[in-house]
Design an enzyme around this catalytic site. Structure first.
Site, PDB file in Angstrom:
ATOM      1  N   THR A 191      45.892  40.896  33.625  1.00  0.00           N
ATOM      2  CA  THR A 191      46.083  40.997  35.073  1.00  0.00           C
ATOM      3  C   THR A 191      45.126  41.976  35.757  1.00  0.00           C
ATOM      4  O   THR A 191      45.212  42.166  36.960  1.00  0.00           O
ATOM      5  CB  THR A 191      47.520  41.480  35.382  1.00  0.00           C
ATOM      6  OG1 THR A 191      47.693  42.753  34.767  1.00  0.00           O
ATOM      7  CG2 THR A 191      48.567  40.510  34.874  1.00  0.00           C
ATOM      8  N   LYS A 192      44.263  42.598  35.004  1.00  0.00           N
ATOM      9  CA  LYS A 192      43.407  43.636  35.588  1.00  0.00           C
ATOM     10  C   LYS A 192      42.210  43.008  36.331  1.00  0.00           C
ATOM     11  O   LYS A 192      41.930  41.826  36.154  1.00  0.00           O
ATOM     12  CB  LYS A 192      42.946  44.606  34.489  1.00  0.00           C
ATOM     13  CG  LYS A 192      44.112  45.347  33.817  1.00  0.00           C
ATOM     14  CD  LYS A 192      44.780  46.366  34.726  1.00  0.00           C
ATOM     15  CE  LYS A 192      46.194  46.720  34.347  1.00  0.00           C
ATOM     16  NZ  LYS A 192      46.373  47.562  33.173  1.00  0.00           N
ATOM     17  N   PRO A 193      41.521  43.814  37.188  1.00  0.00           N
ATOM     18  CA  PRO A 193      40.493  43.241  38.059  1.00  0.00           C
ATOM     19  C   PRO A 193      39.386  42.472  37.325  1.00  0.00           C
ATOM     20  O   PRO A 193      38.876  41.497  37.830  1.00  0.00           O
ATOM     21  CB  PRO A 193      39.898  44.463  38.770  1.00  0.00           C
ATOM     22  CG  PRO A 193      40.927  45.522  38.673  1.00  0.00           C
ATOM     23  CD  PRO A 193      41.703  45.261  37.424  1.00  0.00           C
TER      24      PRO A 193
END
Ligand SMILES: *Cc1c(COP(=O)(O)O)cnc(C)c1O
Length: 395
Positions: A191-193
């Site tokens: 879910t990280k950028p």
């Protein structure tokens, strides 16, 4: 205002997160599979090189997760059993748990009520003769006040390891996060950028740390497998330290190279969504929009809305429930660590210990924000929040 029936009819389903992987990523992974080399190799080296260049850092060392990255950073600075490390309570458990891996003690610190980042003044209060390091977390992607933190670290002779799991790309006074402190850890979790499914990176300017990190991420073996089995390699290797199995794979690196090239465009998309949210929500008295600073650029990994409890007839959990009924999935970041059973049991923390974090935790929620959101979806989130506020506002 939409009635409940109208809501049901016009209903979209907006997940909290949706991956931004495309055909290019599929192709890149397929190429690695066809190359016959799956684990740490040329692709990983390419990703490290391009990542270091993107940040402007001297070294970038790819590892299996941000958790591993912070653990290896603590090893690199030589944290010893009994040492204390300052960690904000408003973070994911990874930031503090790795301190316990070293036999050291995570000392939880309260947050600033505006930025939700670590409070430098509370950190100062918690320094003892055993304090060796501080791990500021750039919550939601908004950089901490790094000048204040470095000033504090200098006075008390502390190491600074940045937890930049949310902060790719973020910048502080014109410099990208990742080249400011001695060690910075990034996450490539789903879910990280920037995502490689799982994965992490450590950046540093320090050559000795870089050598140690490269050694320890792969069993303390003096040469990477790639070099050992490469053309100029041989069968001989030396185990210099009992290290860890924290290496990165070329499959992940294939994703990383493609995602890194899109990193600025993805930021631009999140920034636009954040702008629309703030534009829409700043006139609603029952909610507060995120704090921004003119000297810092957030990555907008999270968009955290705070509720004004006295203006609503429902609490935060009920607010999230109402959004869910409308098909909008919100989340909460984070449950303060000092309220978690593990930290209470191990270190004696209890409710009331870090009051600012508790007050803000009770009224915050994170809205969906990711590059694959359509304009319709963004507007739907905005109208859903407006609808819940209209229905449940205290008159
Ligand atoms: C996600 C996250 C981590 C851990 O990242 P992993 O790559 O999953 O190990 C650490 N700190 C913060 C603040 C995070 O949000």
């Amino acid at each position: 205002m939409l009635t409940t029936d109208a809501v049901t009819e016009s209903r979209l389903k907006i997940p909290f997160h949706r991956s931004a992987m495309g055909e290019e990523e599929v192709q890149a992974v397929s190429d690695v599979i066809r190359s016959g080399w799956l684990t740490t190799g040329a692709k990983t080296l390419q990703f490290e090189r391009e990542f270091a260049q993107y940040i402007g850092a001297a070294h970038a060392i790819a590892v299996s997760s941000c958790t591993a990255a912070i653990h290896l950073a603590l090893d690199a600075i030589g944290i010893q059993p009994g040492d204390e490390v300052l960690v904000p309570t408003n973070t994911f458990t990874a930031t503090a748990e790795v301190v316990t891996y070293m036999g050291a003690r995570p000392v939880l610190v309260d947050i600033d009520g505006g930025t939700l980042n670590i409070s430098t003044s509370d950190a100062e209060q918690k320094i003892t003769s055993r304090t060796r390091a501080i791990i500021p977390v750039h919550f939601s992607g908004l950089p901490c006040d790094l000048d204040e933190i470095h000033a504090l670290a200098k006075i008390h002779d502390l190491h600074v390891i940045e937890d930049a799991a949310h902060a790719l790309p973020s910048s502080y006074r014109g410099g990208k996060v990742g080249k400011i402190s001695e060690l910075t850890a990034f996450s490539f979790y789903a879910t990280k950028p920037l995502s490689t499914g799982e994965g992490g990176m450590i950046t540093t300017e320090n050559d000795a740390y870089a050598r140690r990190l490269r050694l320890m991420r792969q069993h303390g073996i003096s040469r990477d497998a790639w070099e050992r089995y490469g053309e100029e390699g041989s069968w001989r290797y030396e185990v210099l330290e009992p290290g860890y199995k924290y290496n990165f794979t070329d499959l992940q690196a294939a994703l990383g190279v493609v995602q890194l090239a899109k990193c600025d465009a993805m930021l631009q998309a999140r920034r636009q969504i954040a702008g629309k949210y703030t534009q829409a929500f700043q006139s609603i008295e029952a909610v507060e929009t995120p704090v921004t600073h003119t000297d810092r650029e957030s990555s907008w990994h999270l968009y955290v809305l705070r509720l004004q409890a006295d203006r609503l007839r429902i609490n935060r959990s009920q607010f999230i429930g109402e959004l869910a009924k409308r098909g909008v999935q919100a989340s909460v970041h984070f449950i303060p660590l000092h309220l978690q059973p593990a930290y209470q049991k191990l270190f004696g923390y209890k409710e009331g210990d870090l009051p600012v974090s508790e007050r803000e935790y009770c009224r915050c929620l994170s809205l969906p924000i990711y590059p694959t959101m359509s304009e319709t979806e963004v507007q739907y989130v905005i109208s859903s929040v407006g609808d819940v506020v209209d229905i449940f506002a205290r008159s």
